[in-house]
Design an enzyme around this catalytic site. Structure first.
Site, mmCIF file in Angstrom:
data_model
loop_
_atom_site.group_PDB
_atom_site.id
_atom_site.type_symbol
_atom_site.label_atom_id
_atom_site.label_comp_id
_atom_site.label_asym_id
_atom_site.label_seq_id
_atom_site.Cartn_x
_atom_site.Cartn_y
_atom_site.Cartn_z
ATOM 1 N N ARG A 150 0.849 -1.188 0.000
ATOM 2 C CA ARG A 150 0.000 0.000 0.000
ATOM 3 C C ARG A 150 0.889 1.243 0.000
ATOM 4 N NH1 ARG A 150 -5.201 1.528 -1.196
ATOM 5 N NH2 ARG A 150 -6.146 2.818 0.421
ATOM 6 N N THR A 179 -8.507 0.499 -10.583
ATOM 7 C CA THR A 179 -8.116 -0.625 -9.716
ATOM 8 C C THR A 179 -8.287 -1.932 -10.481
ATOM 9 O OG1 THR A 179 -8.785 0.563 -7.747
ATOM 10 C CG2 THR A 179 -8.492 -1.789 -7.480
ATOM 11 N N ASN A 215 -5.933 4.079 -7.322
ATOM 12 C CA ASN A 215 -7.177 4.642 -6.797
ATOM 13 C C ASN A 215 -8.100 5.047 -7.936
ATOM 14 O OD1 ASN A 215 -9.063 5.189 -4.859
ATOM 15 N ND2 ASN A 215 -8.351 7.258 -4.474
ATOM 16 N N ASP A 239 -8.015 8.036 0.169
ATOM 17 C CA ASP A 239 -8.603 6.963 0.978
ATOM 18 C C ASP A 239 -8.465 7.223 2.480
ATOM 19 O OD1 ASP A 239 -9.670 5.394 -1.032
ATOM 20 O OD2 ASP A 239 -7.851 4.221 -1.314
ATOM 21 N N SER A 244 -7.944 0.786 3.112
ATOM 22 C CA SER A 244 -8.348 0.313 1.789
ATOM 23 C C SER A 244 -9.534 -0.634 1.902
ATOM 24 C CB SER A 244 -7.163 -0.420 1.158
ATOM 25 O OG SER A 244 -7.539 -1.013 -0.056
ATOM 26 N N SER A 245 -10.222 -0.830 0.784
ATOM 27 C CA SER A 245 -11.262 -1.865 0.715
ATOM 28 C C SER A 245 -10.797 -3.050 -0.131
ATOM 29 C CB SER A 245 -12.532 -1.287 0.091
ATOM 30 O OG SER A 245 -13.002 -0.207 0.855
ATOM 31 N N GLY A 273 -13.526 -1.808 -7.299
ATOM 32 C CA GLY A 273 -14.870 -1.289 -7.025
ATOM 33 C C GLY A 273 -14.940 -0.407 -5.795
ATOM 34 N N GLY A 274 -13.782 0.059 -5.295
ATOM 35 C CA GLY A 274 -13.804 0.938 -4.124
ATOM 36 C C GLY A 274 -14.547 0.283 -2.977
HETATM 37 O O1 DON Z 1 -7.990 0.965 -1.704
HETATM 38 C C1 DON Z 1 -9.145 1.245 -1.962
HETATM 39 O O2 DON Z 1 -10.095 0.835 -1.321
HETATM 40 C C2 DON Z 1 -9.431 2.100 -3.185
HETATM 41 N N1 DON Z 1 -8.288 2.927 -3.473
HETATM 42 C C3 DON Z 1 -9.768 1.196 -4.322
HETATM 43 C C4 DON Z 1 -10.190 1.966 -5.518
HETATM 44 C C5 DON Z 1 -10.988 1.181 -6.460
HETATM 45 O O3 DON Z 1 -11.278 0.026 -6.300
HETATM 46 C C6 DON Z 1 -11.445 1.959 -7.637
HETATM 47 N N2 DON Z 1 -12.268 1.166 -8.446
HETATM 48 N N3 DON Z 1 -13.413 1.292 -8.507
#
Ligand code: DON
Length: 562
Positions: A100, A373, A393, A415, A444-445, A464-465
């Site tokens: 990370r 991502t 991100n 984040d 993070s997710s 997918g955030g």
């Molecule tokens: O680490 C995280 O949770 C985010 N930076 C992930 C971003 C992500 O999955 C974007 N896609 N939709």
């Protein structure tokens, strides 16, 4: 009002019982085939080429990541970071390589706030000030040195070739360029690589990235030091500072990956191994499963099953907002959050006939950023596994390309909880545990996951955030319920993240009857006009030996069995 009682200290006996759930996954037999699922066919192929040339899953993971950096620059890359979940067949252990991004040494808690104390628009999402210190190059060097069979230069070769010779632009990437064309236009090197007269090139046009080929070449010839130290690092820091960022040479030289124990829990007859903090995914999914464990889901009607999953997610995401952050900076009550006694307490607040209102409403989450991502899954014939979720991100990260590097910097600083209770790009809120501090890694997710039962194994993950977590909860339960890899990746999504207090769903995820039933119970439903996620899954059936690699039909990827 809180939707459930706050954490209360557990009795020592309960704590002991909770700790019993932290056990290593059982040993599986050796697979007959190898398999890779990733978000781009060229990346999947590069990984298979490594396996064909004597590499193992870890070499393949480097090749896949590096090619994704070239062909999916909106999603992950040399300027990004992520988590590599490894299963090492030799001794059967699982480990998470935490790559990370870390906050620069000059980062401060209020660095994105204006004089009015409110977050400055776009400050944490665009330009070099939004970038953390990248982790992917360090991860590749680490994987090659500690786990791989092949030299780093061999594993990076396909990416270097594709960066130099080019690849045809595909619709998914063209769309990302269109969405971000204004920001890309502000970064001359990015504009040169990805815009033609300010617009996205035509689908099918060759995208060549000689500067990125050179940066990858430096890594191939000098290893991580070629990136984090010396002339390249000096130029990188100078560009970042010139354009408004705060990196120092010491930040780059001091970056290192961290090996962490994954979150491992038993759910019914399965052992589930997931990303640990600073990813929130393992703990949130674990907490949701612990809550769900108290119900016989299979015997319930679909509406009640979905109602309970939403209520479990609401509570687990609530705890995410309050308790989770970088474990090197905050004490996370992991044992309590995953304890069956805590889950039992949570269940007492769940009514079968009514939704529990989340305590506050926040601006709605939009699924617009889901093509950024990326996740890939690898299984080799020794039985080694990699589940990796890597990112810059948002689309193209900071949309800033330091001159001459060919790479985008991430905007992973977003984040962090930029201000307590202020939602990030994914509508996620957080507090003290995820506040900004020098050297800290933002929450993070991203949740690469392994699931094992007597029947077989699953390697799964997705971008997918904030929706990554709910997507994987459903994916795990679908696999345990007997669904195949292709059914799992294609399944329509349902999401709730505590705040905003609404159930977001894709077309086809809920029947009209079910929607009416859920609304009657008090859920606020919101059908998304977009799809989200790009799940990459490998399933392996021990009895038949059958291995399936499936790539989400929402994306452009490929799953191949070798
Ligand atoms: O680490 C995280 O949770 C985010 N930076 C992930 C971003 C992500 O999955 C974007 N896609 N939709």
């Amino acid at each position: 009002m809180r939707p459930h009682p706050p954490l209360a200290p557990l009795a020592p006996l309960a704590l002991l019982a909770a700790l019993v759930f932290w056990v290593p996954a059982g040993a599986a037999p050796a697979p007959v085939h190898a398999a890779i699922a990733s978000a781009h066919p060229l990346a999947t192929q590069a990984g298979l080429d490594m396996l064909a040339h004597g590499g193992n899953a870890f070499d393949a993971a480097i090749a896949v990541s590096a090619v994704l950096a070239v062909v999916e620059p909106a999603s992950s890359g040399v300027g990004g970071g992520g988590f590599y979940l490894l299963h090492v067949a030799g001794d059967g252990h699982n480990v998470m390589v935490d790559a990370r991004e870390s906050a620069p040494g000059a980062a401060t808690r209020d660095m994105y706030l204006g004089p009015d104390g409110k977050p400055r628009p776009n400050a944490s999402t665009e330009g070099p000030l939004s970038a953390g210190i990248p982790g992917e190059p360090a991860a590749w060097a680490w994987l090659a040195a500690k786990y791989g069979h092949l030299p780093l230069a061999t594993s990076l070769a396909p990416a270097i070739r594709i960066a130099r010779e080019g690849f045809p632009l595909y619709e998914r990437l063209a769309n990302a360029i269109r969405v971000k064309k204004a920001a890309l236009g502000n970064s001359p090197d990015a504009a040169r690589a990805f815009l033609v007269e300010g617009e996205a090139p035509a689908v099918g046009a060759m995208i060549r990235q000689p500067a990125l080929a050179a940066t990858l070449g430096l890594l191939a010839s000098q290893g991580a030091d070629g990136f984090y130290k010396g002339v390249f690092a000096e130029k990188l820091v100078a560009s970042v500072r010139h354009d408004g960022g705060i990196w120092s040479a010491a930040d780059l030289a001091g970056y290192h990956v961290i090996e962490r124990a994954p979150v491992t829990l038993h759910y019914r007859n399965a052992t589930i191994v997931m990303a640990a903090p600073p990813s929130s995914g393992g703990i949130v999914i674990g907490e949701a499963l612990r809550i769900l464990e108290g119900y016989d889901l299979d015997s319930l009607d679909a509406t009640t099953r979905h109602h309970l999953m939403i209520e479990a997610l609401r509570r687990a995401y609530r705890d995410r907002a309050e308790y989770l952050g970088d474990p090197d900076f905050v004490k996370i009550p992991v044992e309590q959050l995953l304890s069956p006694y805590y889950a039992a307490g949570q269940r007492t607040s769940i009514r079968l006939d009514r939704a529990t209102p989340s305590e506050q409403l926040r601006p709605a989450f939009t699924g617009d950023e889901s093509p950024s991502t990326t996740h890939f899954s690898v299984l080799d014939r020794e039985g080694n596994r990699v589940g990796a979720t890597i990112s810059v991100n948002l689309f193209f990260g900071a949309a800033y390309m330091p001159p001459g590097t060919g790479m985008f910097l991430n905007d992973t600083m977003d984040d962090f909880a930029v201000a307590a209770g202020s939602p990030n790009a994914f509508g996620l809120v957080g507090a003290e545990a995820n506040s900004i501090a020098a050297g800290k890694r933002s929450l993070s997710s991203m949740t690469p996951t392994f699931v094992d039962t007597d029947r077989g194994a699953l390697i799964i993950g997705s971008p997918g955030g904030s929706t990554i977590i709910s997507n994987l909860l459903f994916g795990i339960l679908n696999w345990l319920g007997g669904k195949s890899a292709s059914e799992i990746v294609a399944a329509p999504h349902i999401h709730h993240q505590y705040v905003p207090d609404s159930v977001m769903f894709e077309a086809g995820a809920l029947s009209a009857e079910e929607r009416a039933q859920l609304e009657k119970r008090g859920h606020h439903l919101r059908e998304s006009t977009r799809q989200w996620g790009n799940t990459q899954a490998i399933t392996w059936d021990f009895a038949s030996g059958k291995i399936e690699a499936a790539s989400d039909p929402r994306g452009f990827g490929a799953g191949l069995v070798y």
